[in-house]
Write a protein that holds these residues in place. Structure first.
Motif, PDB file in Angstrom:
ATOM      1  N   ASN A 275       0.467   3.146  -5.212  1.00 47.24           N
ATOM      2  CA  ASN A 275      -0.623   4.051  -5.616  1.00 47.24           C
ATOM      3  C   ASN A 275      -0.266   4.866  -6.857  1.00 47.24           C
ATOM      4  O   ASN A 275      -1.037   5.718  -7.279  1.00 47.24           O
ATOM      5  CB  ASN A 275      -1.049   4.958  -4.445  1.00 47.24           C
TER       6      ASN A 275
ATOM      7  N   ASN B 248      -7.707   2.289   0.197  1.00 49.77           N
ATOM      8  CA  ASN B 248      -7.563   3.683  -0.249  1.00 49.77           C
ATOM      9  C   ASN B 248      -6.399   3.843  -1.224  1.00 49.77           C
ATOM     10  O   ASN B 248      -6.405   4.720  -2.081  1.00 49.77           O
ATOM     11  CB  ASN B 248      -7.575   4.695   0.912  1.00 49.77           C
TER      12      ASN B 248
ATOM     13  N   TYR C   5       0.874  -1.184   0.000  1.00 48.75           N
ATOM     14  CA  TYR C   5       0.000   0.000   0.000  1.00 48.75           C
ATOM     15  C   TYR C   5       0.906   1.227   0.000  1.00 48.75           C
ATOM     16  O   TYR C   5       2.136   1.103   0.015  1.00 48.75           O
ATOM     17  CB  TYR C   5      -0.976  -0.024   1.191  1.00 48.75           C
ATOM     18  N   GLY C   6       0.286   2.405  -0.039  1.00 47.91           N
ATOM     19  CA  GLY C   6       1.093   3.628  -0.037  1.00 47.91           C
ATOM     20  C   GLY C   6       1.756   3.875  -1.384  1.00 47.91           C
ATOM     21  O   GLY C   6       1.375   3.292  -2.394  1.00 47.91           O
TER      22      GLY C   6
ATOM     23  N   LYS D  45       8.110  18.206   0.016  1.00 50.97           N
ATOM     24  CA  LYS D  45       9.294  17.608   0.632  1.00 50.97           C
ATOM     25  C   LYS D  45      10.431  18.629   0.680  1.00 50.97           C
ATOM     26  O   LYS D  45      11.134  18.734   1.689  1.00 50.97           O
ATOM     27  CB  LYS D  45       9.720  16.338  -0.118  1.00 50.97           C
TER      28      LYS D  45
ATOM     29  N   LYS E 155       4.158  17.003  -4.295  1.00 47.98           N
ATOM     30  CA  LYS E 155       4.939  16.256  -3.286  1.00 47.98           C
ATOM     31  C   LYS E 155       6.398  16.709  -3.279  1.00 47.98           C
ATOM     32  O   LYS E 155       7.002  16.831  -2.208  1.00 47.98           O
ATOM     33  CB  LYS E 155       4.883  14.742  -3.571  1.00 47.98           C
TER      34      LYS E 155
ATOM     35  N   ALA F  73      -6.003   0.916   4.389  1.00 44.67           N
ATOM     36  CA  ALA F  73      -4.933   1.559   3.623  1.00 44.67           C
ATOM     37  C   ALA F  73      -4.768   0.883   2.259  1.00 44.67           C
ATOM     38  O   ALA F  73      -4.501   1.540   1.258  1.00 44.67           O
ATOM     39  CB  ALA F  73      -3.625   1.518   4.402  1.00 44.67           C
TER      40      ALA F  73
ATOM     41  N   HIS G   8     -12.546  10.778   9.847  1.00 42.22           N
ATOM     42  CA  HIS G   8     -11.114  11.019   9.957  1.00 42.22           C
ATOM     43  C   HIS G   8     -10.735  12.267   9.157  1.00 42.22           C
ATOM     44  O   HIS G   8     -10.929  12.313   7.956  1.00 42.22           O
ATOM     45  CB  HIS G   8     -10.397   9.775   9.429  1.00 42.22           C
TER      46      HIS G   8
ATOM     47  N   LEU H  52      -7.738  14.354   7.858  1.00 42.26           N
ATOM     48  CA  LEU H  52      -6.287  14.232   7.677  1.00 42.26           C
ATOM     49  C   LEU H  52      -5.546  15.491   8.077  1.00 42.26           C
ATOM     50  O   LEU H  52      -4.326  15.486   8.184  1.00 42.26           O
ATOM     51  CB  LEU H  52      -5.980  13.867   6.228  1.00 42.26           C
TER      52      LEU H  52
ATOM     53  N   SER I 291       0.569  14.739   5.496  1.00 39.85           N
ATOM     54  CA  SER I 291       1.107  13.506   4.909  1.00 39.85           C
ATOM     55  C   SER I 291       1.012  13.581   3.390  1.00 39.85           C
ATOM     56  O   SER I 291       0.220  14.352   2.823  1.00 39.85           O
ATOM     57  CB  SER I 291       0.307  12.304   5.402  1.00 39.85           C
ATOM     58  N   SER I 292       1.786  12.733   2.720  1.00 43.69           N
ATOM     59  CA  SER I 292       1.680  12.628   1.260  1.00 43.69           C
ATOM     60  C   SER I 292       0.258  12.238   0.859  1.00 43.69           C
ATOM     61  O   SER I 292      -0.279  12.724  -0.137  1.00 43.69           O
ATOM     62  CB  SER I 292       2.647  11.580   0.738  1.00 43.69           C
TER      63      SER I 292
ATOM     64  N   ASP J 271       5.601   0.201   1.745  1.00 43.71           N
ATOM     65  CA  ASP J 271       4.668  -0.047   2.847  1.00 43.71           C
ATOM     66  C   ASP J 271       3.940  -1.348   2.568  1.00 43.71           C
ATOM     67  O   ASP J 271       3.413  -1.555   1.482  1.00 43.71           O
ATOM     68  CB  ASP J 271       3.640   1.083   2.938  1.00 43.71           C
TER      69      ASP J 271
HETATM   70  N1  CTP Z   1      -2.602   6.363   5.120  1.00 44.98           N
HETATM   71  C1  CTP Z   1      -3.863   6.379   5.676  1.00 44.98           C
HETATM   72  N2  CTP Z   1      -4.193   7.371   6.544  1.00 44.98           N
HETATM   73  C2  CTP Z   1      -3.303   8.342   6.863  1.00 44.98           C
HETATM   74  C3  CTP Z   1      -2.024   8.341   6.301  1.00 44.98           C
HETATM   75  C4  CTP Z   1      -1.701   7.329   5.425  1.00 44.98           C
HETATM   76  O1  CTP Z   1      -4.678   5.511   5.368  1.00 44.98           O
HETATM   77  N3  CTP Z   1      -3.641   9.294   7.732  1.00 44.98           N
HETATM   78  C5  CTP Z   1      -2.251   5.242   4.234  1.00 44.98           C
HETATM   79  C6  CTP Z   1      -2.639   5.486   2.787  1.00 44.98           C
HETATM   80  O2  CTP Z   1      -2.998   4.250   2.224  1.00 44.98           O
HETATM   81  C7  CTP Z   1      -1.364   5.961   2.167  1.00 44.98           C
HETATM   82  C8  CTP Z   1      -0.326   5.180   2.952  1.00 44.98           C
HETATM   83  O3  CTP Z   1      -0.863   5.055   4.250  1.00 44.98           O
HETATM   84  O4  CTP Z   1      -1.335   5.661   0.782  1.00 44.98           O
HETATM   85  C9  CTP Z   1       1.035   5.811   3.027  1.00 44.98           C
HETATM   86  O5  CTP Z   1       0.918   7.128   3.493  1.00 44.98           O
HETATM   87  P1  CTP Z   1       1.988   8.242   3.217  1.00 44.98           P
HETATM   88  O6  CTP Z   1       3.325   7.821   3.730  1.00 44.98           O
HETATM   89  O7  CTP Z   1       1.406   9.537   3.635  1.00 44.98           O
HETATM   90  O8  CTP Z   1       2.009   8.293   1.644  1.00 44.98           O
HETATM   91  P2  CTP Z   1       2.938   7.703   0.573  1.00 44.98           P
HETATM   92  O9  CTP Z   1       2.064   7.686  -0.651  1.00 44.98           O
HETATM   93  O10 CTP Z   1       3.533   6.408   0.979  1.00 44.98           O
HETATM   94  O11 CTP Z   1       4.018   8.835   0.345  1.00 44.98           O
HETATM   95  P3  CTP Z   1       5.599   8.947   0.464  1.00 44.98           P
HETATM   96  O12 CTP Z   1       6.092   8.855  -0.934  1.00 44.98           O
HETATM   97  O13 CTP Z   1       5.835  10.305   1.040  1.00 44.98           O
HETATM   98  O14 CTP Z   1       6.050   7.818   1.339  1.00 44.98           O
END
Ligand code: CTP
Ligand code: MG
Length: 335
Positions: A65, A140, A60-61, A166, A162, A137, A296, A298, A179-180, A75
């Protein structure tokens, strides 16, 4: 608001299109990297199923995505059928297994809000996070990936945003910025609200995919290959969209009253969610609704100080996009 944004947009904005595309392309991971990630995942799955035969691993993540940069972490969610499992104990067992196979920097955070295990793969050097039964996760992540298939400009916009976040250090939830995942939702919502719209609202369309996770029902239209022409009536380039995104967040968004919502493809008032009053530490200085876990926000990580930092950065970026003839150095200048 869109009209105001159009008339304000700088006349030479499209001359910035190719340079922005070049920035985007420089950040895309190579195919070999994706292959290495998949190989690592199957190696890990073998190890895990030796101990727990019914267990499965899901990515995931950002590694799944389509919004991941090159060299980003991966992740993983470890799916176990037994939902009453003691996650802390399971993670500690997994620590032993990984250490015995020479994985590096193996660390468990069994008591975190979402218990997680971190380590580095010695073969590829890839850093991994594993958590248990993080099915929401995984779902989503699919929603984000499906949106990315509809119009190429989403992926371009997310990469630029992004990269900016960053560079400017406003992508650090432990410092009270976003968060991303939150930035991706902001980009999707922004493209849903362009006129003509560049992205549809998948959760408002016929259900073709549905999964319940605990008491959360996740359903939406996922036949996105049928939507490839959705955004063609809107001819805006990535340069115009980057300009518009920062202009919106600097000058047009009503931080006091509005929630942005990918689920509805719109914004609506905080009072309808009770997010206009402070409850405990939750202040809702900026409100971004999770598409499935709708209670939730964010933005809940953002506090009195970090909202100021964030808004100053939106304004700085908007000004650069409005005035600089070559915004690429200043926009991404390391903070
Ligand atoms: N996520 C979530 N709820 C949050 C934060 C994150 O469900 N409050 C889940 C989402 O599925 C998201 C994943 O955790 O895709 C990873 O989150 P994050 O690290 O913010 O995003 P990445 O897409 O992994 O970005 P990066 O490239 O910065 O690691
Ligand atoms: Mg990540």
């Amino acid at each position: 608001r869109n009209l105001k944004m159009k008339t304000l947009c700088r006349r030479d904005i499209n001359s910035l299109k190719d340079p922005f595309l070049a920035v985007f392309e420089s950040l895309i991971p190579a195919d070999e990297e994706k292959i290495k990630q998949k190989q690592l995942l199957s190696r890990l799955e073998k190890l895990v199923t030796q101990e727990w035969p019914e267990a499965r691993l899901h990515l995931y993540g950002s590694c799944d995505n389509s919004f991941g940069f090159s060299n980003s972490d991966i992740d993983i969610s470890l799916a176990m059928e037994n939902r009453d499992i003691d996650k802390g104990k399971l993670l500690l067992k997994l620590v032993d297994i990984l250490k015995s196979k020479n994985f590096q920097n193996v660390k468990a955070l069994p008591y975190a809000r979402i218990p997680v295990l971190k380590f580095v793969d010695p073969v590829t050097g890839i850093s991994c996070d594993i958590c248990i039964n993080n099915a929401l996760a995984v779902v989503n992540t699919k929603l984000l990936r499906d949106y990315a298939q509809i119009d190429a400009r989403l992926r371009q916009l997310v990469f630029i945003v992004k990269h900016w976040a960053k560079s400017r250090r406003v992508n650090e939830t432990y410092q009270g910025t976003l968060s991303s995942y939150a930035y991706v939702l902001m980009c999707i919502n922004f493209l849903q609200q362009r006129r003509p719209a560049i992205l549809p609202c998948l959760q408002r369309m016929e259900t073709t995919y549905s999964k319940s996770v605990g008491n959360v029902e996740c359903s939406y239209f996922d036949q996105v290959e049928k939507l490839r022409n959705f955004g063609v009536k809107n001819g805006e380039s990535i340069a115009q969209l980057v300009w518009g995104f920062f202009h919106y967040w600097a000058y047009c968004h009503d931080f006091e009253n509005d929630v942005i919502s990918v689920r509805t493809g719109a914004t609506f008032s905080k009072s309808s969610k009770g997010w206009n009053t402070r409850v405990g530490n939750d202040c809702h200085f900026i409100s971004i609704e999770d598409p499935f876990e709708v209670s939730h926000d964010l933005g809940r990580v953002v506090d009195k100080n970090s909202i100021r930092v964030l808004r100053e950065e939106f304004e700085r970026a908007a000004e650069i996009m409005q005035n600089d003839s070559s915004p690429f150095v200043t926009l991404f200048e390391n903070y």
